[in-house]
Design a protein around this motif. Structure first.
Motif, PDB file in Angstrom:
ATOM      1  N   GLU A  51       0.828  -1.207   0.000  1.00 42.75           N
ATOM      2  CA  GLU A  51       0.000   0.000   0.000  1.00 42.75           C
ATOM      3  C   GLU A  51       0.864   1.260   0.000  1.00 42.75           C
ATOM      4  N   ARG A  52       1.725   1.346  -0.999  1.00 42.18           N
ATOM      5  CA  ARG A  52       2.661   2.464  -1.070  1.00 42.18           C
ATOM      6  C   ARG A  52       1.959   3.797  -1.287  1.00 42.18           C
ATOM      7  N   LEU A  53       0.950   3.802  -2.141  1.00 45.30           N
ATOM      8  CA  LEU A  53       0.256   5.056  -2.425  1.00 45.30           C
ATOM      9  C   LEU A  53      -0.446   5.577  -1.172  1.00 45.30           C
ATOM     10  N   ALA A  54      -1.116   4.699  -0.450  1.00 42.74           N
ATOM     11  CA  ALA A  54      -1.794   5.109   0.778  1.00 42.74           C
ATOM     12  C   ALA A  54      -0.783   5.562   1.825  1.00 42.74           C
ATOM     13  N   TRP A  55       0.311   4.823   1.943  1.00 40.49           N
ATOM     14  CA  TRP A  55       1.325   5.179   2.934  1.00 40.49           C
ATOM     15  C   TRP A  55       1.898   6.567   2.650  1.00 40.49           C
ATOM     16  N   LEU A  56       2.159   6.872   1.394  1.00 39.39           N
ATOM     17  CA  LEU A  56       2.775   8.150   1.040  1.00 39.39           C
ATOM     18  C   LEU A  56       1.797   9.309   1.131  1.00 39.39           C
ATOM     19  N   THR A  57       0.582   9.128   0.598  1.00 34.25           N
ATOM     20  CA  THR A  57      -0.323  10.257   0.416  1.00 34.25           C
ATOM     21  C   THR A  57      -1.474  10.306   1.407  1.00 34.25           C
ATOM     22  N   GLY A  58      -1.873   9.161   1.942  1.00 28.86           N
ATOM     23  CA  GLY A  58      -3.068   9.091   2.770  1.00 28.86           C
ATOM     24  C   GLY A  58      -4.300   8.659   2.005  1.00 28.86           C
ATOM     25  N   PHE A  59      -4.237   8.629   0.681  1.00 28.09           N
ATOM     26  CA  PHE A  59      -5.371   8.258  -0.151  1.00 28.09           C
ATOM     27  C   PHE A  59      -5.502   6.746  -0.192  1.00 28.09           C
ATOM     28  N   ARG A  82     -13.186  11.534  -6.187  1.00 24.20           N
ATOM     29  CA  ARG A  82     -12.890  12.968  -6.168  1.00 24.20           C
ATOM     30  C   ARG A  82     -13.442  13.685  -4.950  1.00 24.20           C
ATOM     31  N   VAL A  83     -14.419  13.088  -4.295  1.00 27.30           N
ATOM     32  CA  VAL A  83     -14.869  13.627  -3.012  1.00 27.30           C
ATOM     33  C   VAL A  83     -13.988  13.066  -1.893  1.00 27.30           C
ATOM     34  N   GLN A  84     -13.727  11.778  -1.928  1.00 24.45           N
ATOM     35  CA  GLN A  84     -12.943  11.120  -0.883  1.00 24.45           C
ATOM     36  C   GLN A  84     -11.546  11.706  -0.755  1.00 24.45           C
ATOM     37  N   VAL A  85     -10.886  11.962  -1.876  1.00 25.68           N
ATOM     38  CA  VAL A  85      -9.489  12.386  -1.828  1.00 25.68           C
ATOM     39  C   VAL A  85      -9.328  13.717  -1.105  1.00 25.68           C
ATOM     40  N   LYS A  86     -10.338  14.566  -1.175  1.00 25.53           N
ATOM     41  CA  LYS A  86     -10.237  15.879  -0.526  1.00 25.53           C
ATOM     42  C   LYS A  86     -10.084  15.745   0.980  1.00 25.53           C
ATOM     43  N   ALA A  87     -10.693  14.706   1.540  1.00 26.57           N
ATOM     44  CA  ALA A  87     -10.644  14.525   2.988  1.00 26.57           C
ATOM     45  C   ALA A  87      -9.424  13.746   3.446  1.00 26.57           C
ATOM     46  N   GLN A  88      -8.742  13.068   2.533  1.00 25.66           N
ATOM     47  CA  GLN A  88      -7.697  12.137   2.960  1.00 25.66           C
ATOM     48  C   GLN A  88      -6.275  12.640   2.785  1.00 25.66           C
ATOM     49  N   ASP A  91      -2.493  19.328   1.629  1.00 27.73           N
ATOM     50  CA  ASP A  91      -2.414  20.260   0.501  1.00 27.73           C
ATOM     51  C   ASP A  91      -1.142  20.071  -0.329  1.00 27.73           C
ATOM     52  N   ASP A  92      -0.168  19.338   0.203  1.00 26.85           N
ATOM     53  CA  ASP A  92       1.061  19.073  -0.558  1.00 26.85           C
ATOM     54  C   ASP A  92       0.781  18.237  -1.810  1.00 26.85           C
ATOM     55  N   PHE A  93      -0.347  17.532  -1.809  1.00 30.28           N
ATOM     56  CA  PHE A  93      -0.725  16.701  -2.947  1.00 30.28           C
ATOM     57  C   PHE A  93      -1.886  17.367  -3.679  1.00 30.28           C
ATOM     58  N   THR A  94      -1.742  17.513  -4.986  1.00 34.29           N
ATOM     59  CA  THR A  94      -2.772  18.148  -5.795  1.00 34.29           C
ATOM     60  C   THR A  94      -3.563  17.085  -6.545  1.00 34.29           C
ATOM     61  N   PRO A  95      -4.863  16.909  -6.237  1.00 36.43           N
ATOM     62  CA  PRO A  95      -5.660  15.931  -6.983  1.00 36.43           C
ATOM     63  C   PRO A  95      -5.750  16.299  -8.464  1.00 36.43           C
ATOM     64  N   VAL A  96      -5.624  15.298  -9.313  1.00 40.69           N
ATOM     65  CA  VAL A  96      -5.693  15.474 -10.767  1.00 40.69           C
ATOM     66  C   VAL A  96      -6.793  14.562 -11.289  1.00 40.69           C
TER      67      VAL A  96
END
Length: 597
Positions: A51-59, A82-88, A91-96
């Motif tokens: 779970e590298r992506l979750a570990w790094l970003t929280g998503f 796109r709703v979930q990512v905003k809460a997880q 701001d260092d990560f920009t949703p695309v």
């Protein structure tokens, strides 16, 4: 209890981890590094150690990736998240928005002077990298194969799973594993291929008639394999996982470490699926001078087209699960209007009713239980922090499923708590019209999911509404609840064939207000003949899911005569199939819930 309600990530963990990753990026002389959700098996669901992506970003979504550059980090997520990512995420990560925005195009804007972006070739497919490189031609931006930089900084990474496998009964599988291996080997011989590389866990489990517990909620074991054209197999994993199966002279077992060396000495052509196998597999073969034949995983289509035995078994599983669902819905109908329930109470109760069948092996995914505005988060997972009261006047969306030895279930029901608004009822009825349209669909052989997807959306489109996920995904039999290659999706070009199980789940989501989804599972079958029809071969769907749809949310006047007839007939058949399986209280509820519209 299978489901837990902890929050596995926190947004504040992301920034320091991103800083540590950027230090490794600089140390390697790179300008960025790609962090996918996928593991080296390209599975949607991954083990904790992957779970590298979750570990790094929280998503924590089941799809997406991060492009971490020295000065920005793009987090690519699709419409489900796109709703979930905003809460997880911080701001260092920009949703695309992905796949609308392609990685190559984003990189061109982020690295206008060119640059070197690293990636782990064991975590990306050849197709994926080729597509991105195509968009980067002439930009000076280079994708560079390198070691995994996240693994360098993830110091408390969990160990690799090593759960023992179990044999799957032939009476449920239909064919023995020897028959299946010979069938696939014959396909290799017909194609002039000496061997095939298998990297998908569900393909391997289907082929060997085994199941495992390496992935939460999905009964698969992780391994790589080489299947030769004479039916011999080389299996690479932790050998102790397979000790309980006993020896087989046609299967040679080795440790993971032997996989690369075994690839390098093969005689070609060797079949490799460039859409699912790690790029590293192709690279190893090419460096060794072994001819590569890029072709689909030879197990994918046979696995998707279920045998008569598998379909019969999954019908039984769905009736068992439907009875548990009806007991749950009867309980919910009595308890929810009091206002004393929370989302966690609902999830706990539902799992309890499934456990009471004494046949539940696992849930097939973490139950999605969204009350009010949480229902608009497509893949919402309730935690202690987000747990919301189930309030009268709101909608409750419950998407859940069970893993039984004889089948995998997946069902969504949206119910009104108390009296719904007219707007809620109108939106629900449009979604229902789409679900009925798919249920009643009839089409010529050779058509794909993209040819049917619009049927589920027309009523919504006419109202200026839509949903940002596929209408349906493939489903396994005591395997993955999300299975390819079949889909009901505007991008799916795989022809639908008899025996394929799919979900039928249109929806509508209004951020901050409510979510609606209605989901049944269906199986493709040969359609019966019609009076006056020509002799063209046609297909249609058999419904597998038998659980009432909330009549309080239906606006009868919005349904045409055929849609009303379908709904009444569906509810009548539910009564016939389930009445004798229910407790007296649930039977009374079922009688009310399935009255003619």
């Amino acid at each position: 209890m299978f489901q837990t309600f902890d929050a596995p990530t926190s947004p504040d963990q992301g920034p320091p981890r991103l800083a540590a990753l950027r230090a490794e990026i600089a140390r390697e002389g790179l300008d960025g590094f790609l962090v996918p959700r996928a593991d080296r098996h390209q599975g949607e669901y991954v083990a904790p150690c992957d779970e590298r992506l979750a570990w790094l970003t929280g998503f924590t979504g089941s799809a997406g990736f991060c492009a971490a550059l020295r000065d920005r980090a793009g987090l690519f997520v699709d419409g489900r998240y796109r709703v979930q990512v905003k809460a997880q995420v911080a701001d260092d990560f920009t949703p695309v928005d992905w796949p609308e925005t392609k990685l190559g195009d984003w990189l061109k804007g982020a690295l206008p002077e060119g640059g070197r972006v690293g990636f782990d070739p064991w975590l990306h497919t050849l197709d994926e990298i080729t597509r991105t490189e195509g968009r980067l031609q002439g930009t000076g931006i280079e994708l560079v194969e390198c070691d995994n930089l996240v693994d360098r900084i993830w110091t408390d990474r969990p160990p690799r799973p090593a759960a023992p496998v179990e044999k799957y009964p032939k009476e449920l599988a239909g064919d023995g594993d020897e028959t299946k291996r010979e069938r696939i080997a014959a396909a290799l011989r017909a194609a002039g291929q000496k061997a095939a590389v298998l990297t998908l866990p569900d393909s391997l489990c289907w082929l060997l008639n085994i199941r495992g517990a390496d992935i939460p909620r999905t009964p698969v074991t992780q391994a790589f394999a080489i299947l030769h054209d004479d039916g011999r197999m080389q299996l690479f994993s932790d050998p102790e996982k397979f000790e309980g199966l006993g020896p087989d002279p046609m299967i040679a077992q080795s440790h993971w470490d032997g996989f690369a060396g075994a690839l390098a000495v093969l005689d070609g052509p060797v079949r490799v699926d460039k859409g699912t196998a790690p790029l590293a597999v192709t690279r190893i073969l090419e460096r060794a001078g072994v001819e590569v034949a890029h072709d689909d995983d030879p197990c994918i289509l046979p696995k998707a087209c279920k045998s008569d035995t598998e379909i019969a078994a999954t019908r039984t599983a769905h009736l068992r699960d439907a009875a548990a669902m009806c007991e749950f819905l009867a309980w919910l109908d009595a308890e929810a209007p009091t206002g004393g329930l929370t989302e966690i109470d609902v999830v706990t109760a539902l799992e309890g009713y499934r456990r009471a069948t004494n046949a539940l092996r696992e849930i097939s995914f973490d139950t999605i239980c969204g009350a009010g505005p949480n229902g608009a988060i497509v893949h919402y997972r309730v935690t202690e922090e987000t747990n919301r009261a189930v309030k009268p006047g709101e909608l409750l969306l419950v998407d859940s499923g069970g893993q039984y030895l004889d089948g995998t279930t997946d069902i969504t029901r949206t119910v009104a708590i108390g009296t719904p608004t007219e707007e809620q009822r109108a939106c629900f009825t449009r979604v229902l019209k789409g679900m009925i349209a798919i249920s009643r669909a009839r089409w010529p052989e050779g058509r794909a999911g993209r040819d049917l997807d619009a049927l589920a959306r027309i009523a919504l489109w006419r109202a200026g509404q839509d949903y940002d996920h596929s209408t349906g995904h493939g489903v396994g039999v005591y395997l993955s609840v999300h299975e390819g290659p079949q889909r009901l999706s505007r991008v799916s070009e795989v022809p639908l064939k008899p025996g394929m199980i799919l979900s039928n789940e249109p929806g509508y989501y209004r951020e901050g207000a409510f979510g609606i989804r209605i989901e049944n599972l269906v199986v493709v079958q040969t359609a019966g003949t019609l009076p006056g029809a020509d002799d063209r071969a046609m297909l249609d769907f058999e419904t597998l899911t038998w659980v009432p749809i909330d009549r309080a949310l239906v606006v009868p006047e919005m349904l045409d005569a055929e849609e009303r007839a379908w709904l009444d007939a569906y509810h009548a058949e539910i009564r016939a199939k389930l009445a004798d399986r229910l407790s007296p209280g649930a039977r009374d509820w079922l009688e009310r819930a399935t009255r003619a519209i």
